[in-house]
Design a protein around this motif. Structure first.
Motif, PDB file in Angstrom:
ATOM      1  N   MET A 111      -2.380  -0.509 -13.758  1.00 17.95           N
ATOM      2  CA  MET A 111      -1.476  -1.122 -12.778  1.00 17.95           C
ATOM      3  C   MET A 111      -0.130  -0.420 -12.752  1.00 17.95           C
ATOM      4  SD  MET A 111      -2.292  -5.172 -13.271  1.00 17.95           S
ATOM      5  CE  MET A 111      -0.990  -5.712 -12.177  1.00 17.95           C
ATOM      6  N   LEU A 112       0.372  -0.035 -13.900  1.00 20.31           N
ATOM      7  CA  LEU A 112       1.664   0.639 -13.967  1.00 20.31           C
ATOM      8  C   LEU A 112       1.606   2.006 -13.288  1.00 20.31           C
ATOM      9  CD1 LEU A 112       4.584   0.798 -15.057  1.00 20.31           C
ATOM     10  CD2 LEU A 112       3.630   1.754 -17.151  1.00 20.31           C
ATOM     11  N   VAL A 113       0.644   2.829 -13.682  1.00 23.45           N
ATOM     12  CA  VAL A 113       0.580   4.198 -13.180  1.00 23.45           C
ATOM     13  C   VAL A 113       0.182   4.235 -11.700  1.00 23.45           C
ATOM     14  CG1 VAL A 113      -0.641   6.398 -13.418  1.00 23.45           C
ATOM     15  CG2 VAL A 113       0.147   5.181 -15.446  1.00 23.45           C
ATOM     16  N   HIS A 114      -0.936   3.607 -11.376  1.00 22.14           N
ATOM     17  CA  HIS A 114      -1.413   3.669  -9.995  1.00 22.14           C
ATOM     18  C   HIS A 114      -0.590   2.776  -9.068  1.00 22.14           C
ATOM     19  CE1 HIS A 114      -4.719   6.299 -10.914  1.00 22.14           C
ATOM     20  NE2 HIS A 114      -5.021   5.536 -11.958  1.00 22.14           N
ATOM     21  N   GLY A 115      -0.053   1.693  -9.592  1.00 17.66           N
ATOM     22  CA  GLY A 115       0.825   0.844  -8.790  1.00 17.66           C
ATOM     23  C   GLY A 115       2.111   1.564  -8.434  1.00 17.66           C
ATOM     24  N   TRP A 116       2.647   2.318  -9.385  1.00 20.24           N
ATOM     25  CA  TRP A 116       3.861   3.081  -9.091  1.00 20.24           C
ATOM     26  C   TRP A 116       3.572   4.164  -8.052  1.00 20.24           C
ATOM     27  CZ3 TRP A 116       8.763   2.354  -9.329  1.00 20.24           C
ATOM     28  CH2 TRP A 116       9.640   3.417  -9.143  1.00 20.24           C
ATOM     29  N   THR A 117       2.434   4.833  -8.206  1.00 18.73           N
ATOM     30  CA  THR A 117       2.044   5.851  -7.229  1.00 18.73           C
ATOM     31  C   THR A 117       1.900   5.233  -5.841  1.00 18.73           C
ATOM     32  OG1 THR A 117       0.879   7.068  -8.963  1.00 18.73           O
ATOM     33  CG2 THR A 117       0.326   7.619  -6.684  1.00 18.73           C
ATOM     34  N   ALA A 118       1.255   4.083  -5.763  1.00 20.43           N
ATOM     35  CA  ALA A 118       1.087   3.404  -4.468  1.00 20.43           C
ATOM     36  C   ALA A 118       2.440   2.971  -3.908  1.00 20.43           C
ATOM     37  CB  ALA A 118       0.170   2.198  -4.624  1.00 20.43           C
ATOM     38  N   ALA A 119       3.312   2.469  -4.770  1.00 19.30           N
ATOM     39  CA  ALA A 119       4.628   2.031  -4.294  1.00 19.30           C
ATOM     40  C   ALA A 119       5.418   3.203  -3.721  1.00 19.30           C
ATOM     41  CB  ALA A 119       5.406   1.369  -5.432  1.00 19.30           C
ATOM     42  N   ILE A 120       5.326   4.352  -4.364  1.00 19.51           N
ATOM     43  CA  ILE A 120       6.065   5.520  -3.885  1.00 19.51           C
ATOM     44  C   ILE A 120       5.425   6.064  -2.609  1.00 19.51           C
ATOM     45  CG2 ILE A 120       6.704   7.906  -4.421  1.00 19.51           C
ATOM     46  CD1 ILE A 120       8.347   5.813  -5.928  1.00 19.51           C
ATOM     47  N   LYS A 121       4.097   6.267  -2.636  1.00 19.75           N
ATOM     48  CA  LYS A 121       3.434   6.890  -1.485  1.00 19.75           C
ATOM     49  C   LYS A 121       3.339   5.951  -0.292  1.00 19.75           C
ATOM     50  CE  LYS A 121       0.723  10.337  -3.936  1.00 19.75           C
ATOM     51  NZ  LYS A 121      -0.617  10.781  -4.308  1.00 19.75           N
ATOM     52  N   LEU A 122       2.807   4.757  -0.512  1.00 17.62           N
ATOM     53  CA  LEU A 122       2.628   3.827   0.598  1.00 17.62           C
ATOM     54  C   LEU A 122       3.940   3.161   1.009  1.00 17.62           C
ATOM     55  CD1 LEU A 122      -0.701   2.125  -0.524  1.00 17.62           C
ATOM     56  CD2 LEU A 122      -0.405   3.943   1.164  1.00 17.62           C
ATOM     57  N   LEU A 167       6.074  -2.845  -5.224  1.00 19.33           N
ATOM     58  CA  LEU A 167       6.705  -2.774  -6.541  1.00 19.33           C
ATOM     59  C   LEU A 167       6.198  -3.800  -7.559  1.00 19.33           C
ATOM     60  CD1 LEU A 167       8.811  -1.314  -8.271  1.00 19.33           C
ATOM     61  CD2 LEU A 167      10.482  -2.982  -7.454  1.00 19.33           C
ATOM     62  N   PRO A 168       5.787  -5.008  -7.180  1.00 15.24           N
ATOM     63  CA  PRO A 168       5.341  -5.964  -8.202  1.00 15.24           C
ATOM     64  C   PRO A 168       4.159  -5.495  -9.042  1.00 15.24           C
ATOM     65  CG  PRO A 168       5.575  -7.072  -6.093  1.00 15.24           C
ATOM     66  CD  PRO A 168       5.810  -5.620  -5.856  1.00 15.24           C
ATOM     67  N   VAL A 169       3.320  -4.629  -8.491  1.00 16.64           N
ATOM     68  CA  VAL A 169       2.143  -4.182  -9.247  1.00 16.64           C
ATOM     69  C   VAL A 169       2.548  -3.356 -10.469  1.00 16.64           C
ATOM     70  CG1 VAL A 169      -0.012  -2.874  -9.126  1.00 16.64           C
ATOM     71  CG2 VAL A 169       0.660  -4.355  -7.232  1.00 16.64           C
ATOM     72  N   PRO A 170       3.371  -2.311 -10.331  1.00 10.40           N
ATOM     73  CA  PRO A 170       3.759  -1.595 -11.553  1.00 10.40           C
ATOM     74  C   PRO A 170       4.647  -2.418 -12.482  1.00 10.40           C
ATOM     75  CG  PRO A 170       4.888  -0.661  -9.657  1.00 10.40           C
ATOM     76  CD  PRO A 170       3.869  -1.627  -9.134  1.00 10.40           C
ATOM     77  N   VAL A 171       5.448  -3.319 -11.922  1.00  3.10           N
ATOM     78  CA  VAL A 171       6.277  -4.179 -12.770  1.00  3.10           C
ATOM     79  C   VAL A 171       5.377  -5.079 -13.623  1.00  3.10           C
ATOM     80  CG1 VAL A 171       7.925  -6.090 -12.735  1.00  3.10           C
ATOM     81  CG2 VAL A 171       8.297  -4.118 -11.276  1.00  3.10           C
ATOM     82  N   ALA A 172       4.347  -5.640 -13.010  1.00  5.16           N
ATOM     83  CA  ALA A 172       3.404  -6.475 -13.757  1.00  5.16           C
ATOM     84  C   ALA A 172       2.645  -5.643 -14.784  1.00  5.16           C
ATOM     85  CB  ALA A 172       2.433  -7.154 -12.810  1.00  5.16           C
TER      86      ALA A 172
END
Length: 181
Positions: free
Chosen positions: A113-124, A143-148
């Motif tokens: 969730m941290l790694v791929h969530g951050w990637t999704a938050a930046i890209k999407l 942003l809530p996904v990598p924070v979680a």
């Protein structure tokens, strides 16, 4: 071996502070969610107060933040959904081992969730904006996904430590503690 655990137990106040901060954030998000929802409802039924067009997206975003942050708090309190109906019938060492495996898997999920969530938050998130709030990036929606994920890793480490500690340190029975008090 218990001496190392007494040293590591001194880190617990840091986890307590992190939990309190997350709890305060969740409470503030809930208050904001309730206020925005009330404002939206009042705006629909009172003609002299306009209903905000941004209200629904803000309420949904706040709910997502609350859901994922409270999930990390559930990991801290070991209150997340899990199957324990067979625990009384299994050997205690097996239950402890399964708890450790569960902790590792939760931490793997937190890492993903941290790694791929951050990637999704930046890209999407950089690709668009909220429909009703054109100046606000969708980054805040993802942003809530990598924070979680970060919270799951932090509190997962504590739970893993507690379960490994249970192998080596015998806990006093609660009845003995109550009699002594």
């Amino acid at each position: 071996m218990p001496k190392i655990f007494s040293v590591l137990d001194k880190i617990k106040p840091v986890y307590d502070i992190a939990e309190k901060v997350m709890m305060i954030i969740c409470k503030l998000l809930l208050i904001a969610d309730i206020l925005v929802t009330c404002y939206m409802v009042i705006g629909r039924y009172l003609p002299f107060i306009p209903a905000p067009v941004w209200g629904e997206q803000v309420v949904l975003t706040l709910m997502v933040y609350m859901a994922v942050l409270s999930a990390t708090l559930a990991i801290r309190k070991n209150a997340h959904i899990r199957m324990t109906c067979f625990d009384p019938y299994l050997p205690k060492a097996l239950v402890k081992t399964l708890d450790v495996i569960s902790d590792v898997l939760v931490m793997v999920l937190g890492y993903v969730m941290l790694v791929h969530g951050w990637t999704a938050a930046i890209k999407l998130g950089s690709r668009g904006f909220y429909d009703s709030i054109p100046w606000l990036s969708r980054f805040w929606m993802y942003l809530p996904v990598p924070v979680a994920g970060a919270g799951m890793l932090i509190f997962g480490v504590e739970q893993l430590y507690q379960h490994i500690r249970a192998f080596f340190v015998k806990e006093e029975k609660t009845e003995e503690k109550e009699v002594a008090a």
